[in-house]
Design a protein around this motif. Sequence first.
Motif, PDB file in Angstrom:
ATOM      1  N   ARG A   1     -16.822 -95.154  -8.886  1.00 22.38           N
ATOM      2  CA  ARG A   1     -16.839 -93.698  -9.039  1.00 22.38           C
ATOM      3  C   ARG A   1     -17.572 -93.267 -10.301  1.00 22.38           C
ATOM      4  O   ARG A   1     -18.060 -92.140 -10.382  1.00 22.38           O
ATOM      5  CB  ARG A   1     -15.417 -93.137  -9.014  1.00 22.38           C
ATOM      6  CG  ARG A   1     -14.526 -93.523 -10.171  1.00 22.38           C
ATOM      7  CD  ARG A   1     -13.233 -92.709 -10.118  1.00 22.38           C
ATOM      8  NE  ARG A   1     -12.328 -93.025 -11.192  1.00 22.38           N
ATOM      9  CZ  ARG A   1     -11.334 -93.893 -11.116  1.00 22.38           C
ATOM     10  NH1 ARG A   1     -11.160 -94.563  -9.982  1.00 22.38           N
ATOM     11  NH2 ARG A   1     -10.540 -94.124 -12.141  1.00 22.38           N
TER      12      ARG A   1
ATOM     13  N   GLY B   1     -19.728 -91.037  -8.285  1.00 27.09           N
ATOM     14  CA  GLY B   1     -18.938 -89.849  -8.562  1.00 27.09           C
ATOM     15  C   GLY B   1     -19.576 -88.973  -9.622  1.00 27.09           C
ATOM     16  O   GLY B   1     -19.652 -87.751  -9.478  1.00 27.09           O
TER      17      GLY B   1
ATOM     18  N   THR C   1     -23.319 -82.433  -3.680  1.00 23.38           N
ATOM     19  CA  THR C   1     -23.276 -83.343  -2.520  1.00 23.38           C
ATOM     20  C   THR C   1     -24.376 -83.053  -1.504  1.00 23.38           C
ATOM     21  O   THR C   1     -24.390 -83.637  -0.417  1.00 23.38           O
ATOM     22  CB  THR C   1     -21.915 -83.210  -1.815  1.00 23.38           C
ATOM     23  OG1 THR C   1     -21.731 -81.851  -1.415  1.00 23.38           O
ATOM     24  CG2 THR C   1     -20.775 -83.620  -2.743  1.00 23.38           C
TER      25      THR C   1
ATOM     26  N   CYS D   1     -16.964 -90.461   3.069  1.00 27.11           N
ATOM     27  CA  CYS D   1     -16.410 -90.272   1.719  1.00 27.11           C
ATOM     28  C   CYS D   1     -14.896 -90.398   1.745  1.00 27.11           C
ATOM     29  O   CYS D   1     -14.270 -90.885   0.801  1.00 27.11           O
ATOM     30  CB  CYS D   1     -16.805 -88.897   1.177  1.00 27.11           C
ATOM     31  SG  CYS D   1     -18.590 -88.632   1.059  1.00 27.11           S
TER      32      CYS D   1
ATOM     33  N   HIS E   1     -11.658 -91.462  -0.854  1.00 24.91           N
ATOM     34  CA  HIS E   1     -10.959 -90.290  -1.403  1.00 24.91           C
ATOM     35  C   HIS E   1     -10.865 -89.268  -0.292  1.00 24.91           C
ATOM     36  O   HIS E   1     -11.832 -88.605   0.062  1.00 24.91           O
ATOM     37  CB  HIS E   1     -11.655 -89.723  -2.639  1.00 24.91           C
ATOM     38  CG  HIS E   1     -13.129 -89.964  -2.679  1.00 24.91           C
ATOM     39  ND1 HIS E   1     -14.031 -89.251  -1.930  1.00 24.91           N
ATOM     40  CD2 HIS E   1     -13.841 -90.867  -3.384  1.00 24.91           C
ATOM     41  CE1 HIS E   1     -15.263 -89.671  -2.184  1.00 24.91           C
ATOM     42  NE2 HIS E   1     -15.173 -90.665  -3.060  1.00 24.91           N
TER      43      HIS E   1
ATOM     44  N   CYS F   1     -10.320 -88.609  -9.843  1.00 23.29           N
ATOM     45  CA  CYS F   1     -11.410 -87.790 -10.374  1.00 23.29           C
ATOM     46  C   CYS F   1     -10.974 -86.908 -11.547  1.00 23.29           C
ATOM     47  O   CYS F   1     -11.731 -86.699 -12.500  1.00 23.29           O
ATOM     48  CB  CYS F   1     -11.999 -86.910  -9.273  1.00 23.29           C
ATOM     49  SG  CYS F   1     -12.736 -87.813  -7.903  1.00 23.29           S
TER      50      CYS F   1
ATOM     51  N   SER G   1     -13.171 -87.817 -14.840  1.00 20.97           N
ATOM     52  CA  SER G   1     -14.620 -87.877 -14.622  1.00 20.97           C
ATOM     53  C   SER G   1     -15.157 -86.586 -14.024  1.00 20.97           C
ATOM     54  O   SER G   1     -16.349 -86.288 -14.147  1.00 20.97           O
ATOM     55  CB  SER G   1     -14.951 -89.056 -13.698  1.00 20.97           C
ATOM     56  OG  SER G   1     -14.301 -88.907 -12.442  1.00 20.97           O
ATOM     57  N   SER G   2     -14.273 -85.776 -13.404  1.00 20.31           N
ATOM     58  CA  SER G   2     -14.735 -84.523 -12.817  1.00 20.31           C
ATOM     59  C   SER G   2     -14.976 -83.460 -13.883  1.00 20.31           C
ATOM     60  O   SER G   2     -15.729 -82.518 -13.669  1.00 20.31           O
ATOM     61  CB  SER G   2     -13.712 -84.004 -11.803  1.00 20.31           C
ATOM     62  OG  SER G   2     -12.559 -83.531 -12.469  1.00 20.31           O
TER      63      SER G   2
END
Length: 622
Positions: free
Chosen positions: A106, A110, A118, A139, A143, A173, A182-183
Amino acid sequence: MGRYLCALFVLLVLASACGERKPVGPPAPPPGGDGPVDGAQSPFPPTIFPHPDNWANPEVHGLWVQANGIRVCLSCHERTAPAGTTPPSCASCHPLFPHSENWVQRENHGAWVIENGTESCATQCHGEDFAGGLSEISCQNCHSVFPHRPGWASPSEHGSAAEGVGKEICQACHGDDFQGGSSGVSCYQCHENYPHAAGWGDPLQHGIFILDHGTGSCATECHGSDLGGGLSEVSCTSCHSLYPHGAGWADFEGHARAVLDTLDGDATACQACHGSDFRGGIAGVSCFECHANYPHPSGWQTPAAHGVAAYGTGKQSCATANCHGTDFAGGPSAPSCFSCHADFPHLRPEWMSPQRTNNAGLRPEGFHGDTFIRRMQGGEINPCSECHGINYDRSLGGVQCTVCHAAGITHRVRWSSGRGHGKFYSEHFNSASDDAGCQICHGAPIPFERTYTTTAPLTAASDCYRCHFAYPHAAFHSGRVEADWAPVVDECGRPAGNLGHILYMMSGGSPLFTDSRGTRPANPNDPLNLSAIRHTCAGSEAGSCHFNGYRSYQTAPNALLCTGYCHNPDNPELTPPPDRSCPPPPPAPPCPARETLCVSDELEWDPFCYNPATEPEACPPR
C-alpha cells in the motif's frame, strides 16, 4: 561455400515469419498445464508480431500479456520512453503498467492513488467499478471499501461500513490511530471523537467528554439527533435512561418528576454521574447545591438523622411546594411532617416566646413548655426526647434544651406534688433567686405587701401563688420597713438579719397569715399561731416546705410563734447545727429604748432585742 548457403536459408525463414500476419487469440496451453504467465515455460512464445489490427484493444494485447507475461513485449517496447518514440512505450497509454516492483504494497500503489486518484485504474484493467476488469484483480480483494464509492462522505455510507469492527479495515489507510495514516485524512477532521478510544463505554471516558464538550458531536446521524440510536443503534438512554437531560430538566417537572415517576423514587441511576454521595461526581454538579438534604441518606427517617438536619433554618429546604409543602403539611412528592410528629416543625411564633407573667392556663396554644406538660399529663414518660435526646441534651442546630434549662428538664412524673416541683425548686433555688427558670413561664415572685388582704395581687404576678400564697417569699414590705426574707441565717448558722418572715407573721404583719378559716393570731403566744403556720408555711406533705418544722433552724426558746412549730429544739435532725469554725459574730448593737419603739411604729424594732415571752405588752396595739 556451404556455410553461407545455410545462413541465407535461416534469414529467409525468419523474414517470412515476421512478414506474415497471424491471427491472434488466446494462446494454446502447453501440454499438461495452464497457460504461461510470463512466457518462461515455453521456449517459443506465441507469435505476436506483426501485431494484428485489433492489437491496441486492451482485450487483445492486455489478455495476451496477462497470459504470457511481458518479457516478449519488452524485446521491442520500453516501459517508459519520451513521447514520439517508436515503437511506443507501455507508459504512453497506461502510465502505471507494467507496475513497478512491490506495487502491491500500500505504500506504493496506495500512495500513488491518494496523490493521483483512481482514474487511471478505473479502466478495462481493473474495471470501471474496480471489481477486477481484465486483470481480474479487484481492489476489494484487499480493501473491501476502497476505492470509496460515490457518496462515501455521507455518514450513512462510511459510517455504516465502519460500525463495530468494520473500522479496523479503515486503519490500513487512515492509520492505526485514525489520525490520517497513509491517506492523510484523519477521521477526527469531521467527527472529533470517533472512532472511540478503548474503554469509551466507561462513564469516566465518554461522560467526562460530554460534560466538557456537550452532546453536539454525538447528536448526529451516528447516535441520532435525539440521541435515540441513529446509525450506530446505540442510544444514550440504553444505559442511562434520563441522560442527556431534556429541556427544563432543572425544574421540578423535569428532574424531580423523572426520579419520582420514571425511577420510582430511586435515584441510584443518578449516582453514575453525580457521584455515589450525590455531591457532584464526574458531573461536577451536586444535588445538594439546590436541595440541602436530598437525596436523603440511608436511615433518614430516624429522628437523629432528619430531625437534626431540619432543626433551625435547616428545615427551610424541606418547605417547598413540591417536597413537604410550604407549610410542611405534605407535597406531591413527600409526606406531611406532622403525620409523625404533631408539634414539629415548630412554626408558631409563641413556641419560644411565652407570655411570662400571667396565668399559664390563659396562654395561647403553641408554647413549647405547655406542649411538653400536656404530653406529660397525657401519659408520655419522656415527651420530645425522640429529637432532643433522652437527657434533653442533644444539640439540634446548635441549640439544646439544657442551655435554657440548666438545672434539668422539669415537669416530670408527680411534678405537681411538693415532692416534685417544690423539692426541685428548693434544691436548686431559693425565694430570692432571680435566675430560676420557672419564672420564665410562671412569672417572678414579688414582695409581700402589708396591704394585700387577698391573694389577687400575688396570683396576677405569678402562678405559684395560686396554690401556696406565701411562697416564693422574696420580701415583706410593711409600708415603712422592707425586709428581705432569705437567707435567714448566714453560712455559719447565725441570723443573717433578714427579718421578712418574722415581720410577716408578727402582729401588724401580713393579713394573709391566718389559719385555714382565715383567723389571724392575736399575739406571738396565741395558740392559733400553730394552725396559722401550718396553713401558711407547712405545706401539705412531709418533705415539702416547712412541714413539721422542716428546714428550720434552732433558736433559743422564745415565743410560741417561733418555737411552737418550726424552731423547736426537740427536732435537731431537721436543723443543721451552726458551723463552729466560723469566727465569732460581731457584737449586737444596743437595743433601742422602749419609748422609741412605741413612739414610732410597732414594726420598727429588733426582734432579737424584744422578748415577747417576758414583755408581751411592750407596745400596745394601735
